[in-house]
Design a protein around this motif. Structure first.
Motif, short mmCIF file in Angstrom:
data_model
loop_
_atom_site.label_atom_id
_atom_site.label_comp_id
_atom_site.label_asym_id
_atom_site.label_seq_id
_atom_site.Cartn_x
_atom_site.Cartn_y
_atom_site.Cartn_z
N ILE A 92 0.33 -1.25 0.25
CA ILE A 92 0.15 0.39 -0.08
C ILE A 92 0.73 1.55 -0.25
O ILE A 92 0.99 2.09 -1.09
CB ILE A 92 -1.04 0.08 1.06
N THR A 96 1.23 3.62 -3.22
CA THR A 96 0.20 5.12 -2.97
C THR A 96 0.54 6.42 -2.26
O THR A 96 -0.08 7.09 -2.16
CB THR A 96 -1.70 4.81 -2.36
N VAL A 115 -8.07 -1.10 6.52
CA VAL A 115 -8.51 -0.64 4.96
C VAL A 115 -7.99 -2.19 4.15
O VAL A 115 -9.12 -2.32 2.99
CB VAL A 115 -7.18 0.13 4.24
N CYS A 140 -10.23 -0.98 -1.74
CA CYS A 140 -9.64 0.05 -2.29
C CYS A 140 -10.52 1.42 -2.81
O CYS A 140 -10.17 2.77 -2.43
CB CYS A 140 -8.71 -0.32 -4.05
N LEU A 156 -8.95 2.57 0.72
CA LEU A 156 -7.38 3.80 0.28
C LEU A 156 -7.67 4.92 -0.49
O LEU A 156 -7.90 5.90 -0.28
CB LEU A 156 -6.95 2.70 -1.28
N THR A 169 -1.47 -2.26 -7.26
CA THR A 169 -1.75 -2.33 -5.73
C THR A 169 -1.32 -3.65 -5.89
O THR A 169 -0.36 -4.25 -4.95
CB THR A 169 -2.84 -1.39 -5.54
#
Ligand code: BTN
Length: 250
Positions: A92, A96, A115, A140, A156, A169
């Motif tokens: 992650i 991101t 998450v 996501c 996310l 991802t």
């Protein structure tokens, strides 16, 4: 086998549009002899599974995958859940830039909201470990409000403010997993590796056990087995993932 002989795992991805559960599909492939590194990915699941028989809501916009691995029987498959959770944290972050942490035993959280989750299910042939399916679900781009009463959820997109690339991802998580898995096979202590990424250590926690008891105390440390050492105001106790319904940090 020494570290030098170890080849990184080669991923072979099977993409599906919709499936009941990628865990079920991966386990079916595993019993047919599919090699280590087989990955089942689905855009949606109709019967996604979480820990302890809970369901895992799996709408379009999430990442749902199961990784087939064949560790030697001597390895404790339980600690693979931690390896998977750490791979999710690292993946992650790589994909991101978001900082996530592990809430013991298998939740991945961003600012205390779940998450992602990881689940390792062992499959035996007779007494011997045949293979393990490592299931990973990441919220996501779908807005998910809650996956269970004990745990508020996030995704996310909420953390980032824009949609994430689900394939990216996935690739980042697989890359991180491959790295951590070969270290784990080579004897690295997964607990040592995850220690810094665990939000639970050093916090007061409330735990609901599978026996229906609520325990409240201080999370002092982790055992090599992956168990969590609690100090219940003087009384010390180690709890294991299979003993708890949920854990909350307070
Ligand atoms: C948990 O936090 O309880 C673990 C959730 C694991 C969900 C993933 S989604 C992909 C794979 N297939 C399933 O049915 N479950 C796992």
């Amino acid at each position: 086998m020494g570290m030098a002989d170890m080849k990184p795992i080669q991923w072979r991805v099977k993409s599906m549009d919709r499936v009941d559960s990628t865990q079920t599909e991966a386990s079916r492939l595993g019993s047919e002899g599919a090699p280590e590194g087989t990955v089942v990915v689905a855009r949606m699941q109709t019967a996604g599974r979480g820990r302890r028989g809970r369901s895992w809501t799996s709408p379009d916009g999430g990442l749902y995958m199961s990784l087939l691995v064949r560790p030697p029987s001597s390895k404790r498959a339980e600690t693979l859940t931690l390896v998977a959770a750490l791979a999710v944290v690292r993946g992650i972050e790589a994909a991101t830039g978001l900082k996530a942490q592990i809430r013991w035993p298998n939740d991945v959280v961003i600012r205390d909201k779940k998450v992602a989750g990881a689940l390792a299910e062992s499959n035996y042939r007779g007494e011997a470990l045949s293979f393990v399916t490592v299931g990973i679900g990441v919220n996501c781009n779908s807005k998910i409000t809650s996956d269970s009463a004990a745990s508020p959820a996030t995704s996310l997109v909420e953390g980032l403010g824009r949609n994430v690339d689900i394939v990216d991802t996935r690739k980042s998580i697989l890359k991180a997993f491959a790295d951590l898995y070969s270290k784990w096979l080579g004897g690295a202590d997964p607990v040592e590796a995850v220690r810094s990424g665990i939000s639970t250590l050093g916090k007061r926690v409330v735990v609901l056990t599978t026996a229906g008891k609520t325990l409240e105390g201080f999370a002092e440390g982790m055992e090599p087995s992956g168990g969590l050492r609690l100090n219940l105001d003087g009384r010390k106790l180690t709890i294991h993932a299979e003993d708890i319904e949920w854990l909350r940090e307070t």
